[in-house]
Design an enzyme around this catalytic site. Structure first.
Site, PDB file in Angstrom:
ATOM      1  N   CYS A   1       0.854  -1.297   0.060  1.00  0.00           N
ATOM      2  CA  CYS A   1      -0.013   0.054  -0.228  1.00  0.00           C
ATOM      3  C   CYS A   1       0.805   1.214   0.001  1.00  0.00           C
ATOM      4  O   CYS A   1       1.632   1.524  -0.853  1.00  0.00           O
ATOM      5  CB  CYS A   1      -0.986  -0.200   1.034  1.00  0.00           C
ATOM      6  SG  CYS A   1      -2.638   1.233   0.816  1.00  0.00           S
TER       7      CYS A   1
ATOM      8  N   HIS B   1      -3.778  -4.927   0.638  1.00  0.00           N
ATOM      9  CA  HIS B   1      -3.055  -5.462   1.890  1.00  0.00           C
ATOM     10  C   HIS B   1      -3.332  -6.934   2.036  1.00  0.00           C
ATOM     11  O   HIS B   1      -4.281  -7.377   2.894  1.00  0.00           O
ATOM     12  CB  HIS B   1      -3.875  -4.569   3.132  1.00  0.00           C
ATOM     13  CG  HIS B   1      -3.619  -3.515   3.203  1.00  0.00           C
ATOM     14  ND1 HIS B   1      -2.400  -3.136   4.075  1.00  0.00           N
ATOM     15  CD2 HIS B   1      -4.093  -2.215   2.986  1.00  0.00           C
ATOM     16  CE1 HIS B   1      -2.201  -1.547   4.119  1.00  0.00           C
ATOM     17  NE2 HIS B   1      -3.278  -1.308   3.569  1.00  0.00           N
TER      18      HIS B   1
ATOM     19  N   GLU C   1      -1.682  -8.842   3.935  1.00  0.00           N
ATOM     20  CA  GLU C   1      -1.622  -9.452   5.416  1.00  0.00           C
ATOM     21  C   GLU C   1      -3.064  -9.494   6.111  1.00  0.00           C
ATOM     22  O   GLU C   1      -3.229  -9.794   7.246  1.00  0.00           O
ATOM     23  CB  GLU C   1      -0.786  -8.469   6.281  1.00  0.00           C
ATOM     24  CG  GLU C   1      -0.879  -7.288   6.729  1.00  0.00           C
ATOM     25  CD  GLU C   1      -1.326  -6.152   5.632  1.00  0.00           C
ATOM     26  OE1 GLU C   1      -0.920  -6.381   4.300  1.00  0.00           O
ATOM     27  OE2 GLU C   1      -1.570  -4.723   5.879  1.00  0.00           O
TER      28      GLU C   1
END
Ligand code: MN
Length: 239
Positions: A109, A214, A216
């Site tokens: 990001c 993202h 994660e």
């Protein structure tokens, strides 16, 4: 064998009246799941970047604030949001040191924006006011929800990692990569043309990969697990 140490750049915000390091735990969990040891890097003076790079096998540039456009020689757009120049400068130094020592960088990001700017690229300061007919890039849905599609270029490491021509991702950005830095190529775009992933033209020389989403935060997601696993593998090769 020594476990793979991954330095993760954090932000600093006021907490209980004190400037404090913050990082969503999901980054650490993703690295742990992939077999690495996450170490949170506090924002520091630029010279600290050299020391961190000497003890880390890989670096994650995490999400966060807008980048001060001063760093890419532009004036602020009216829709520019909160910036933190000290963080920008520290992370730009991390990228420059990582380049020198060939340390792999996974840029997520804002991190992808930092990577591009550190290497000489520029950003679109506000997608909605600059790109006509853009799709929604700041989703209202929860972070584990994939909200838009990205098309992946076949001629990329990202394609060989994910094994997909298109993937659905989450999206929490109002800015985007504009002019690419030298030595960097686009590897994925949203359907409105917004750049969603970049990587080094020569990944053998220095593993540098940026994603606008993202991974994660995407929960149990086989493809995103593979992305972290391949990053750790690249970090192991340089140890
Ligand atoms: Mn997006």
């Amino acid at each position: 064998m020594k476990k793979t140490v991954i330095g993760i750049a954090s932000s600093s915000v006021k907490y209980n009246g004190q400037e404090s390091s913050i990082l969503p735990i999901s980054y650490c969990e993703a690295i742990t799941k992939a077999g690495g040891i996450p170490v949170i890097l506090a924002v520091a003076k630029q010279e600290m970047a050299e020391h961190w790079i000497s003890i880390c096998d890989g670096i994650i540039l995490s999400g966060g604030e807008d980048i001060d456009p001063f760093s890419y020689h532009e004036e602020p757009h009216p829709k520019l949001e909160k910036t933190k120049l000290e963080r920008d400068q520290f992370e730009i130094s991390l990228v420059q040191e990582a380049r020198k020592k060939k340390v792999p960088v996974l840029a997520i990001c804002r991190g992808m924006h930092v990577l591009n700017v550190a290497l000489g690229g520029t950003l679109l300061q506000d997608i909605e006011s600059i790109v006509p007919n853009c799709i929604q890039h700041t989703q209202k849905a929860s972070s584990e929800t994939a909200s838009h599609s990205v098309k992946i270029n076949k001629n990329s490491l990202l394609f060989s990692i994910l094994g997909l021509h298109a993937v659905r991702v989450n999206s929490f950005h109002h800015q985007a990569v504009n002019n690419l830095a030298p030595g960097i190529k686009v590897t994925a775009r949203a359907f409105d043309g917004i750049i969603e992933a970049i990587e080094a033209m020569n990944m053998e020389e220095n593993w540098l990969l940026g994603v606008q989403w993202h991974p994660e935060e995407m929960g149990d997601n086989f493809q995103m697990d593979r992305l972290f696993a391949e990053f750790i593998k690249a970090c192991n090769q340089g140890k």
